[in-house]
Design a protein around this motif. Structure first.
Motif, PDB file in Angstrom:
ATOM      1  N   TYR A 111       0.818  -1.210   0.000  1.00 19.51           N
ATOM      2  CA  TYR A 111       0.000   0.000   0.000  1.00 19.51           C
ATOM      3  C   TYR A 111       0.856   1.266   0.000  1.00 19.51           C
ATOM      4  N   LYS A 117       0.910   7.638   8.345  1.00 14.79           N
ATOM      5  CA  LYS A 117      -0.210   7.649   7.400  1.00 14.79           C
ATOM      6  C   LYS A 117      -1.146   6.491   7.696  1.00 14.79           C
ATOM      7  N   TYR A 118      -0.586   5.340   8.019  1.00 15.29           N
ATOM      8  CA  TYR A 118      -1.393   4.158   8.350  1.00 15.29           C
ATOM      9  C   TYR A 118      -2.326   4.452   9.535  1.00 15.29           C
ATOM     10  N   ARG A 120      -3.261   7.404  10.677  1.00  8.05           N
ATOM     11  CA  ARG A 120      -4.219   8.454  10.349  1.00  8.05           C
ATOM     12  C   ARG A 120      -5.363   7.900   9.495  1.00  8.05           C
ATOM     13  N   LEU A 121      -5.070   6.945   8.613  1.00 10.96           N
ATOM     14  CA  LEU A 121      -6.134   6.366   7.785  1.00 10.96           C
ATOM     15  C   LEU A 121      -7.061   5.488   8.618  1.00 10.96           C
ATOM     16  N   GLU A 124      -9.265   7.882  10.213  1.00 15.24           N
ATOM     17  CA  GLU A 124     -10.199   8.437   9.226  1.00 15.24           C
ATOM     18  C   GLU A 124     -11.336   7.457   8.929  1.00 15.24           C
ATOM     19  N   MET A 125     -11.015   6.162   8.881  1.00 18.74           N
ATOM     20  CA  MET A 125     -12.029   5.130   8.679  1.00 18.74           C
ATOM     21  C   MET A 125     -13.111   5.225   9.758  1.00 18.74           C
ATOM     22  N   HIS A 222     -15.209   1.941   4.278  1.00 17.03           N
ATOM     23  CA  HIS A 222     -14.277   3.069   4.310  1.00 17.03           C
ATOM     24  C   HIS A 222     -12.823   2.599   4.291  1.00 17.03           C
ATOM     25  N   LEU A 226     -10.176   3.917   1.524  1.00 16.59           N
ATOM     26  CA  LEU A 226      -8.990   4.670   1.960  1.00 16.59           C
ATOM     27  C   LEU A 226      -7.691   3.985   1.570  1.00 16.59           C
ATOM     28  N   PHE A 227      -7.678   2.649   1.637  1.00 16.39           N
ATOM     29  CA  PHE A 227      -6.468   1.900   1.322  1.00 16.39           C
ATOM     30  C   PHE A 227      -6.422   1.422  -0.130  1.00 16.39           C
TER      31      PHE A 227
END
Length: 232
Positions: A111, A117-118, A120-121, A124-125, A222, A226-227
C-alpha cells in the motif's frame, strides 16, 4: 503490489487465542518477505483484516505503566476480566463485548510505507463511519485515536488505536466502542491519559444497542476506499 484483502470475522474470541492467531498471520507474511529478499523471488504477500469481540480484558502496551490499571488481580477475577502485557505500542486499553475490535495484518509495502499515514487512515475510517450516524468525531493532537468534543471539558474517546509493525508488516489495530459497558473503563486510566472520559456510540445516540454488523460493514467500506484495497 497485492492490495487484495482477506477479511475474517472471528466473533467473540478469547484475547490470547486471537493474539496467537494474529502472530501466526504476521509471521506468515514476514516469512514470505524474508524468502523474497534472500532468494530474490517475488512471491506476493497476503493481507488480512480480522474483526473480533473479546471477553472483558485489559491489555498493556510495551511502553505502558501498570499503575494505570487501578484494580488488583483478585478484583479482575471478581469482574470476570483478564490482563495481558503485549507487544503493541501505547499504554493500557480495555476490550469487551459490544466493542468492535479490528486487527489489520497488512504488508504495508503493498500500500504505502508510512506508519503515521497508516494510523491516520485508520482514524479516518472511524471518523467517516461515525459521521454516517451523525456523530462528529476528530483527532486530538498528540493523542492517537478518535475523540469527540476535543478541546472542551467534555472531550471523550470513542476509539483507541495501538499497533505493532516490523518490516512494514502490521498487527494489532483499533477498538471502537459501539455498545460497550463503560463501567469497565473506570478500572483503569485509559491509554494512561488522566482526566479524559470514554464514550460509546450507543450512548452518543441515546440508544440501548446499535447493530454491530452494520457498523462493521461501514468500517470495511471506508477501509477499502482509503487503502484502495479489494476484499476477497
Amino acid at each position: 503490489m497485492n492490495k487484495l484483502l482477506t477479511v475474517k470475522d472471528l466473533g467473540l474470541k478469547d484475547y490470547k487465542e486471537t493474539w496467537e492467531y494474529q502472530e501466526e498471520l504476521f509471521q506468515e507474511i514476514l516469512n514470505i518477505k524474508i524468502k523474497n529478499r534472500r532468494e530474490e523471488t517475488t512471491l506476493a504477500t497476503p493481507n488480512y483484516f480480522l474483526f473480533v469481540e473479546h471477553p472483558h480484558v485489559y491489555t498493556l502496551g510495551k511502553s505502558g505503566d501498570l499503575d494505570n490499571l487501578l484494580i488488583s488481580e483478585s478484583k479482575l477475577v471478581e469482574i470476570g476480566a483478564t490482563y495481558y502485557k503485549i507487544n503493541r505500542g501505547g499504554d493500557i486499553t480495555y476490550h469487551g463485548p459490544g466493542q468492535i475490535v479490528g486487527y489489520p495484518i497488512l504488508d504495508l509495502e503493498n500500500y504505502f510505507t508510512d506508519i503515521h499515514k497508516y494510523l491516520r487512515l485508520l482514524e479516518e475510517m472511524v471518523i467517516l463511519t461515525l459521521a454516517e450516524y451523525g456523530v462528529k468525531s476528530e483527532r486530538s493532537k498528540g493523542e492517537t485515536g478518535v475523540w469527540l468534543d476535543v478541546g472542551t471539558p467534555f472531550a471523550r474517546k470513542i476509539c483507541a488505536l495501538g499497533v505493532r509493525a516490523s518490516r512494514w508488516v502490521t498487527m494489532h489495530g483499533f477498538a471502537l466502542n459501539v455498545n460497550a459497558d463503560l463501567g469497565y473503563f473506570d478500572n483503569m486510566i485509559p491509554c494512561g491519559i488522566k482526566g479524559k472520559a470514554v464514550t460509546s456510540l450507543n450512548v452518543e445516540l441515546g440508544k440501548a444497542e446499535i447493530d454491530l454488523e452494520e457498523v462493521k460493514g461501514k468500517l470495511m467500506k471506508h477501509f477499502l476506499a482509503l487503502f484502495e484495497a479489494e476484499k476477497i
